[in-house]
Write a protein that holds these residues in place. Structure first.
Motif, PDB file in Angstrom:
ATOM      1  N   UNK A 121       1.166  -0.928   0.282  1.00 12.62           N
ATOM      2  CA  UNK A 121      -0.199  -0.097   0.265  1.00 12.62           C
ATOM      3  C   UNK A 121       1.107   1.545   0.563  1.00 12.62           C
ATOM      4  N   UNK A 122       2.095   1.292   0.649  1.00 11.91           N
ATOM      5  CA  UNK A 122       2.668   2.461   0.349  1.00 11.91           C
ATOM      6  C   UNK A 122       3.261   2.707  -0.771  1.00 11.91           C
ATOM      7  N   UNK A 123       4.228   2.043  -1.466  1.00 17.34           N
ATOM      8  CA  UNK A 123       4.782   1.567  -2.612  1.00 17.34           C
ATOM      9  C   UNK A 123       3.597   2.673  -3.526  1.00 17.34           C
ATOM     10  N   UNK A 124       2.303   2.066  -3.476  1.00 16.10           N
ATOM     11  CA  UNK A 124       1.591   2.081  -4.189  1.00 16.10           C
ATOM     12  C   UNK A 124       1.147   3.546  -4.572  1.00 16.10           C
ATOM     13  N   UNK A 125       0.994   3.956  -2.795  1.00 13.37           N
ATOM     14  CA  UNK A 125       0.888   5.705  -2.444  1.00 13.37           C
ATOM     15  C   UNK A 125       2.325   6.800  -2.829  1.00 13.37           C
ATOM     16  N   UNK A 126       3.169   5.766  -2.525  1.00 11.67           N
ATOM     17  CA  UNK A 126       4.376   6.705  -3.425  1.00 11.67           C
ATOM     18  C   UNK A 126       4.325   6.710  -5.011  1.00 11.67           C
ATOM     19  N   UNK A 127       4.312   5.833  -5.823  1.00 14.93           N
ATOM     20  CA  UNK A 127       3.687   6.070  -6.923  1.00 14.93           C
ATOM     21  C   UNK A 127       3.113   6.829  -7.417  1.00 14.93           C
ATOM     22  N   UNK A 128       2.202   7.295  -7.133  1.00 16.74           N
ATOM     23  CA  UNK A 128       0.901   7.786  -7.179  1.00 16.74           C
ATOM     24  C   UNK A 128       1.506   8.948  -6.376  1.00 16.74           C
ATOM     25  N   UNK A 129       2.182   9.831  -6.093  1.00 16.63           N
ATOM     26  CA  UNK A 129       2.642  10.665  -5.855  1.00 16.63           C
ATOM     27  C   UNK A 129       4.097  10.858  -6.436  1.00 16.63           C
ATOM     28  N   UNK A 130       4.793   9.972  -6.775  1.00 20.12           N
ATOM     29  CA  UNK A 130       5.466  11.085  -7.745  1.00 20.12           C
ATOM     30  C   UNK A 130       5.033  11.131  -9.337  1.00 20.12           C
ATOM     31  N   UNK A 131       3.190  10.325  -9.452  1.00 20.65           N
ATOM     32  CA  UNK A 131       3.038  10.436 -10.999  1.00 20.65           C
ATOM     33  C   UNK A 131       2.620  12.014 -10.369  1.00 20.65           C
ATOM     34  N   UNK A 132       1.863  12.376  -9.518  1.00 20.28           N
ATOM     35  CA  UNK A 132       1.363  13.287  -9.265  1.00 20.28           C
ATOM     36  C   UNK A 132       2.523  14.671  -9.460  1.00 20.28           C
ATOM     37  N   UNK A 133       3.730  14.141  -9.061  1.00 14.50           N
ATOM     38  CA  UNK A 133       4.957  15.397  -8.943  1.00 14.50           C
ATOM     39  C   UNK A 133       5.252  15.720 -10.696  1.00 14.50           C
ATOM     40  N   UNK A 134       5.262  14.037 -11.089  1.00 19.47           N
ATOM     41  CA  UNK A 134       6.037  14.195 -12.566  1.00 19.47           C
ATOM     42  C   UNK A 134       4.745  14.833 -13.714  1.00 19.47           C
ATOM     43  N   UNK A 135       3.287  15.181 -13.523  1.00 23.05           N
ATOM     44  CA  UNK A 135       2.465  15.992 -13.867  1.00 23.05           C
ATOM     45  C   UNK A 135       2.825  17.256 -13.567  1.00 23.05           C
ATOM     46  N   UNK A 136       2.708  17.650 -12.247  1.00 24.14           N
ATOM     47  CA  UNK A 136       3.533  19.168 -12.184  1.00 24.14           C
ATOM     48  C   UNK A 136       4.912  19.509 -12.835  1.00 24.14           C
ATOM     49  N   UNK A 137       5.252  18.934 -12.893  1.00 28.94           N
ATOM     50  CA  UNK A 137       6.591  19.384 -13.631  1.00 28.94           C
ATOM     51  C   UNK A 137       6.396  19.515 -14.799  1.00 28.94           C
ATOM     52  N   UNK A 138       5.460  18.383 -15.068  1.00 26.28           N
ATOM     53  CA  UNK A 138       5.311  18.989 -16.969  1.00 26.28           C
ATOM     54  C   UNK A 138       4.874  20.257 -17.639  1.00 26.28           C
ATOM     55  N   UNK A 139       3.755  19.925 -16.151  1.00 18.37           N
ATOM     56  CA  UNK A 139       2.846  21.628 -16.016  1.00 18.37           C
ATOM     57  C   UNK A 139       3.398  22.535 -16.644  1.00 18.37           C
ATOM     58  N   UNK A 140       5.408  22.701 -15.383  1.00 14.65           N
ATOM     59  CA  UNK A 140       5.477  23.635 -15.206  1.00 14.65           C
ATOM     60  C   UNK A 140       6.201  24.312 -17.221  1.00 14.65           C
ATOM     61  N   UNK A 141       6.846  22.740 -16.993  1.00 18.19           N
ATOM     62  CA  UNK A 141       7.498  22.788 -18.410  1.00 18.19           C
ATOM     63  C   UNK A 141       6.827  23.892 -19.234  1.00 18.19           C
ATOM     64  N   UNK A 142       5.735  23.246 -19.830  1.00 22.69           N
ATOM     65  CA  UNK A 142       4.985  23.222 -20.692  1.00 22.69           C
ATOM     66  C   UNK A 142       4.576  25.059 -20.264  1.00 22.69           C
ATOM     67  N   UNK A 143       4.655  25.615 -18.651  1.00 21.28           N
ATOM     68  CA  UNK A 143       4.398  27.433 -18.309  1.00 21.28           C
ATOM     69  C   UNK A 143       5.267  28.176 -18.871  1.00 21.28           C
ATOM     70  N   UNK A 144       6.129  27.823 -18.681  1.00 23.65           N
ATOM     71  CA  UNK A 144       7.669  28.171 -18.806  1.00 23.65           C
ATOM     72  C   UNK A 144       8.394  28.189 -20.567  1.00 23.65           C
ATOM     73  N   UNK A 145       6.983  27.031 -21.383  1.00 24.78           N
ATOM     74  CA  UNK A 145       7.122  27.697 -23.161  1.00 24.78           C
ATOM     75  C   UNK A 145       5.713  28.282 -22.715  1.00 24.78           C
TER      76      UNK A 145
END
Length: 361
Positions: A85-109
Motif C-alpha cells: 500500500x505504501x509503495x502504491x501511494x508513493x508511486x501515485x505521489x511521484x506521478x503527481x510530481x511528474x505531472x506538475x513538472x510537465x505543467x511547469x515545463x509547458x508554462x515555461x514554454x
C-alpha cells in the motif's frame, strides 16, 4: 631428653609463629576476600517492537546462538500488505510530481511565447508611433487627408492595446507558474511523506523477524507459536558468553583497592579450578542506595551497619572456565591490594595468584 624435646618443641613453635607472623605481615594482610560474590552477565531480554501472532520459534531452551541468528518470526502478511500500500501511494505521489513538472515545463514554454509576442507587439507599436508622428507632420502641411490620419491613429492605438494585453497575459502566465511551483512543492512534500511511510512500513516488516543481538545461550523462553505478543512483552532471555564477577566487599575492605589489581576467583561449582581476574571498577554507591527501600538513618533508633560496595571484576580472556561460567553462580574472590594497579602488570603478582594461574593452565 624430655627437656631437649620440650625446648625443641618450644623453638619450633616460636619459629612457626614467627614465620606465620612474617608471612601475614608480608602477604596475607594485603589480601581482601569475600564470599559475597557472584557471576553476572549482561543478560538481554528479547522483546518484540510490533504486535502480532508468532509464526515461528526458531530456537529452543539452552540453545547457543550467534549474533544475527533468527530467534522468532511474527506473522507478516499484514505488514507486507502495508508495504505494498505504501509503495502504491508513493508511486501515485511521484506521478503527481511528474505531472506538475510537465505543467511547469509547458508554462515555461507559454511564458517564452508571451515574451516573444510582447517583443513583436512592442516592435509594431514602435512602427505605428513612428508612422503616426510622420503623418502628423504631413497632415499639418495638408499633404495627406484626414482619413489616412485617422487610420494611422487607430493603428497606433491598436498596437498600444495589444502591448497592454500581452503584458497582462505575461503577468498572468508568470503568476500561474508561481502557482504550479507551489503545487510542485506540495507534490514533493507528499512524495517525501509517502517515502517516509514506505520506510516505516518496511521497518515494521523487518521487525517481524527478531534476531539475536549478541552471541549467547537461550534461557527463560516463554514464547510459543500462535501466541499474540505486543511491544515490550518478554519472549526469552539471551545470556551472553562474556561474564564478569560482582563482589560485594565491606566498606572497611576497599580502602586499598583500585582498578587493575589482581584477583583470585574460586567458583563454588569448580573449586579445584581457580581463575585470575582484575579489579575493573567500583559501584558509585553502596548496595543499599539502589535498593527498593533505601535505609533511613536519620532516625532515633539508628544502628550502624557495615555497608557493602559492589566491585566489578573482569576475568582474563584465557580463563580456565571460559564458556562454563553461568550468571548467578557463587564465587569466592581474593584481591591482592599489594599488586600493581595496571592490568598489564596485575597477572599473578603473589604466590597465591601464581598458583591459581598454574592451576588454570
Amino acid at each position: 631428653m624430655r627437656k631437649l624435646i620440650l625446648r625443641s618443641g618450644i623453638a619450633l613453635s616460636l619459629l612457626a609463629a614467627a614465620s606465620g607472623g612474617y608471612y601475614w605481615w608480608q602477604q596475607i594482610r594485603f589480601f581482601e576476600s569475600t564470599d559475597n560474590a557472584y557471576v553476572e552477565g549482561d543478560i538481554s531480554v528479547i522483546s518484540p517492537r510490533i504486535e502480532g501472532y508468532i509464526a515461528e520459534v526458531a530456537v529452543g531452551d539452552n540453545q547457543a546462538v550467534h549474533a544475527g541468528d533468527v530467534l522468532v518470526t511474527i506473522e507478516d502478511s499484514d505488514f507486507r500488505a502495508r508495504v505494498a500500500q505504501a509503495e502504491a501511494v508513493l508511486l501515485g505521489a511521484q506521478a503527481s510530481l511528474v505531472t506538475v513538472d510537465s505543467q511547469i515545463t509547458y508554462q515555461d514554454a507559454r511564458i517564452a511565447e508571451m515574451i516573444a509576442a510582447e517583443r513583436s507587439a512592442n516592435a509594431e507599436l514602435t512602427r505605428a508611433r513612428q508612422e503616426f508622428e510622420r503623418n502628423k507632420k504631413l497632415i499639418a502641411g495638408k499633404i495627406i487627408g484626414t482619413q489616412e490620419m485617422d487610420d494611422t491613429t487607430a493603428t497606433k492605438l491598436k498596437a498600444e492595446a495589444e502591448v497592454s494585453r500581452i503584458s497582462a497575459s505575461l503577468v498572468a502566465e508568470r503568476a500561474q507558474k508561481g502557482v504550479l511551483e507551489a503545487n510542485r512543492a506540495e507534490a514533493l512534500a507528499k512524495v517525501d511523506e509517502a517515502d517516509a511511510n514506505l520506510r516505516l512500513a518496511r521497518n515494521d516488516l523487518e521487525k517481524t523477524v527478531i534476531r539475536a543481538p549478541i552471541d549467547g545461550v537461550i534461557g527463560n523462553r516463554a514464547v510459543r507459536i500462535g501466541q499474540f505478543v505486543q511491544p515490550g512483552s518478554q519472549l526469552l532471555s539471551l545470556v551472553p558468553n562474556d561474564v564478569h564477577i560482582v563482589a560485594n566487599f565491606k566498606e572497611t575492605q576497599i580502602g586499598d583497592m583500585q582498578p587493575g589489581q589482581a584477583v583470585k576467583v574460586t567458583v563454588d561449582a569448580f573449586p579445584d579450578r581457580p581463575v585470575i581476574g582484575i579489579v575493573d571498577s567500583f559501584s558509585p554507591a553502596s548496595g543499599t542506595e539502589f535498593s527498593l527501600l533505601p535505609a533511613e538513618n536519620a532516625t532515633g533508633n539508628f544502628t550502624k551497619i557495615v555497608q557493602r560496595v559492589p566491585v566489578r571484576i573482569a576475568l582474563k580472556d584465557n580463563a580456565a572456565l571460559n564458556g562454563l561460567l553461568r550468571p548467578g553462580l557463587s564465587v569466592v574472590v581474593s584481591v591482592d591490594t599489594k599488586s600493581a594497579a595496571d592490568p598489564r602488570l596485575a597477572a599473578g603478582t603473589g604466590w597465591l595468584f601464581g598458583a591459581a594461574q598454574a592451576a588454570s593452565k
